[in-house]
Design a protein around this motif. Sequence first.
Motif, PDB file in Angstrom:
ATOM      1  N   ARG A 174       0.833  -1.198   0.000  1.00 47.07           N
ATOM      2  CA  ARG A 174       0.000   0.000   0.000  1.00 47.07           C
ATOM      3  C   ARG A 174       0.866   1.246   0.000  1.00 47.07           C
ATOM      4  N   GLY A 175       0.243   2.378  -0.269  1.00 44.96           N
ATOM      5  CA  GLY A 175       0.948   3.651  -0.295  1.00 44.96           C
ATOM      6  C   GLY A 175      -0.043   4.778  -0.440  1.00 44.96           C
ATOM      7  N   ASN A 176       0.447   5.995  -0.332  1.00 45.15           N
ATOM      8  CA  ASN A 176      -0.413   7.172  -0.435  1.00 45.15           C
ATOM      9  C   ASN A 176      -0.612   7.638  -1.865  1.00 45.15           C
ATOM     10  N   SER A 177       0.082   7.034  -2.800  1.00 42.89           N
ATOM     11  CA  SER A 177      -0.062   7.381  -4.211  1.00 42.89           C
ATOM     12  C   SER A 177       0.298   6.164  -5.045  1.00 42.89           C
ATOM     13  N   VAL A 178      -0.008   6.238  -6.331  1.00 46.27           N
ATOM     14  CA  VAL A 178       0.327   5.133  -7.233  1.00 46.27           C
ATOM     15  C   VAL A 178       1.831   4.886  -7.233  1.00 46.27           C
ATOM     16  N   ILE A 179       2.615   5.959  -7.252  1.00 40.33           N
ATOM     17  CA  ILE A 179       4.071   5.809  -7.271  1.00 40.33           C
ATOM     18  C   ILE A 179       4.549   5.069  -6.028  1.00 40.33           C
ATOM     19  N   GLU A 180       4.027   5.437  -4.867  1.00 39.39           N
ATOM     20  CA  GLU A 180       4.444   4.770  -3.627  1.00 39.39           C
ATOM     21  C   GLU A 180       4.070   3.287  -3.638  1.00 39.39           C
ATOM     22  N   ILE A 181       2.907   2.971  -4.180  1.00 36.23           N
ATOM     23  CA  ILE A 181       2.488   1.567  -4.239  1.00 36.23           C
ATOM     24  C   ILE A 181       3.428   0.769  -5.142  1.00 36.23           C
ATOM     25  N   LEU A 182       3.729   1.321  -6.317  1.00 39.38           N
ATOM     26  CA  LEU A 182       4.613   0.619  -7.250  1.00 39.38           C
ATOM     27  C   LEU A 182       6.020   0.471  -6.681  1.00 39.38           C
ATOM     28  N   GLU A 183       6.490   1.491  -5.970  1.00 37.87           N
ATOM     29  CA  GLU A 183       7.813   1.406  -5.348  1.00 37.87           C
ATOM     30  C   GLU A 183       7.831   0.338  -4.260  1.00 37.87           C
ATOM     31  N   ALA A 184       6.711   0.182  -3.541  1.00 39.84           N
ATOM     32  CA  ALA A 184       6.633  -0.853  -2.512  1.00 39.84           C
ATOM     33  C   ALA A 184       6.761  -2.240  -3.124  1.00 39.84           C
ATOM     34  N   HIS A 185       6.172  -2.443  -4.302  1.00 40.44           N
ATOM     35  CA  HIS A 185       6.318  -3.730  -5.000  1.00 40.44           C
ATOM     36  C   HIS A 185       7.793  -4.013  -5.294  1.00 40.44           C
ATOM     37  N   GLU A 186       8.544  -2.982  -5.600  1.00 40.64           N
ATOM     38  CA  GLU A 186       9.961  -3.139  -5.943  1.00 40.64           C
ATOM     39  C   GLU A 186      10.826  -3.383  -4.712  1.00 40.64           C
ATOM     40  N   ARG A 187      10.560  -2.641  -3.629  1.00 39.51           N
ATOM     41  CA  ARG A 187      11.479  -2.604  -2.492  1.00 39.51           C
ATOM     42  C   ARG A 187      11.141  -3.593  -1.375  1.00 39.51           C
ATOM     43  N   MET A 188       9.855  -3.762  -1.124  1.00 44.12           N
ATOM     44  CA  MET A 188       9.448  -4.512   0.062  1.00 44.12           C
ATOM     45  C   MET A 188       9.534  -6.017  -0.182  1.00 44.12           C
ATOM     46  N   PRO A 189       9.869  -6.787   0.861  1.00 45.87           N
ATOM     47  CA  PRO A 189       9.846  -8.249   0.716  1.00 45.87           C
ATOM     48  C   PRO A 189       8.416  -8.747   0.610  1.00 45.87           C
ATOM     49  N   GLY A 190       8.251  -9.967   0.164  1.00 44.26           N
ATOM     50  CA  GLY A 190       6.918 -10.546   0.076  1.00 44.26           C
ATOM     51  C   GLY A 190       6.248 -10.573   1.432  1.00 44.26           C
ATOM     52  N   PRO A 191       4.958 -10.272   1.506  1.00 46.85           N
ATOM     53  CA  PRO A 191       4.262 -10.217   2.799  1.00 46.85           C
ATOM     54  C   PRO A 191       4.107 -11.598   3.429  1.00 46.85           C
ATOM     55  N   SER A 192       3.914 -11.591   4.732  1.00 42.38           N
ATOM     56  CA  SER A 192       3.687 -12.838   5.470  1.00 42.38           C
ATOM     57  C   SER A 192       2.194 -13.107   5.577  1.00 42.38           C
ATOM     58  N   MET A 193       1.821 -14.373   5.429  1.00 38.70           N
ATOM     59  CA  MET A 193       0.427 -14.766   5.580  1.00 38.70           C
ATOM     60  C   MET A 193       0.028 -14.881   7.043  1.00 38.70           C
ATOM     61  N   GLY A 194       0.991 -14.831   7.955  1.00 34.63           N
ATOM     62  CA  GLY A 194       0.679 -14.987   9.370  1.00 34.63           C
ATOM     63  C   GLY A 194       0.693 -16.444   9.783  1.00 34.63           C
ATOM     64  N   ASN A 195       0.809 -16.677  11.072  1.00 38.04           N
ATOM     65  CA  ASN A 195       0.947 -18.041  11.577  1.00 38.04           C
ATOM     66  C   ASN A 195      -0.276 -18.899  11.276  1.00 38.04           C
TER      67      ASN A 195
END
Length: 460
Positions: A351-372
């Motif tokens: 997620r992000g506050n703008s389209v650019i932030e969302i796309l950058e998160a796809h690039e930078r952030m590791p894959g999310p955890s599904m939880g225990n």
Amino acid sequence: QSTLLMKSSLLILGDGPNFCEWFGLHASTRWPYVLVETARLNSIDTILEVYQPVKYRLIAVRLSFSVEAAEQSYEFLTRLVNGEDHPPIVVIADDGHELHAVQTMKLGVFDYIPSERLAKSQLDRVFDAIESLSENENGTANDGAPQIPGYTIRRPVAATYTSAVYWAFSEKLRKDVALKVLDISYAPVAGRREITMWREHNIMRRIASPHVARVYEYGETSDLAYLAMEYLPRGSIQKVIEEAGQSVSRLELLLGVAQGLREVHRAGYVHLDIKPDNVLIRADGTPVLIDFGISRRVSEALEGGSKDIRMGSPYYMSPEQARGQSVDQRADLYSFGALWYTVFTGRKPYRGNSVIEILEAHERMPGPSMGNALRHYQPIIDGTLATSPNDRFANSDALIQAIEACSAAATGVPRLDMGLPWAPRKAAVRSEATRISVDAASQGADETQDLSEGITANEA
């Protein structure tokens, strides 16, 4: 500006659900063929990027003009009015006075109504004025429904920047259809129908799969192109899950989506726009892929450089697609992983506050955890949401095998019975771990809450 697109939707922005519902009710009564959309007041950047004001017939926004909020409200309106080809904008003002009315009108706002004076008579006056702006050449107001021989329009279903979808009745087929309509006289799409709706028609006809919507007819009038498809009134996968709760298996629905992708890929195509709104559910529970408007043959997609492939949803788009680079079927697997995460947790993976932030998160952030509680399904995330295509599953067959393995790990069932006809409630995949707890949902969990925590470890 496209007259069809101007008549497709009305956008109501405000934080009060009662206001949005009341305004929307009166608007849909006056304009029965206009799709009413509501949204919370987010940042103006989000509104401009996500909602694309140009497509709306009218935007109504409720703003506060108190001493603390007036400056921010003026800034919001200035950006909204300065957008290219903006429609009429009506301000519903809280804590305002006559000076605020003068200043907002100077900005280019169509009308200003103090919230304490808001009444049906005021809205009728606004609607009358807007209709006078959109009268056709004969001097009569158009109610917004396109006129297409052989079809009776019932009501709008959805609208995008370039097209509108209607629930319609086909006189030839003697049944209801989904009618996707494109205004080919609109400058940005004029002369491009061969790479938009006509291409979508041909792609869908060539994919033989119970998980791809049936397509019936492509046609054109003097200014419209239209595509008649299977009508699926149950709605999107997300809508069905929210309404059905524990009576629907998330795992089984997603397995059907993966099977549909396999057939798309075997036919030589990449979908490029997998997201909850593009997965609809038949009456028998079959998940169905729709909207092949930006789909490509794999050979075309591998060439890269097309602006069209970047038109997918930023929440579900692969990094290479967002960059406009060459893509293959693994881009769809990435989008599937984002869909998988959303369906199980109730949250978007990035997620992000703008389209650019969302796309950058796809690039930078590791894959999310599904939880225990949903740890059995983490391998799907790991094999789809990798930034590099080389780190994802090799193809949709590998994805389906991984889903089977996850199901066996979660339920103890050795293998899904792939030989049976599609049925919405196979016992083999109806693990409680595949469903969001009704208790958690009834507590009003919002998008930021991990809904998987409502599932107990024993159920997983």
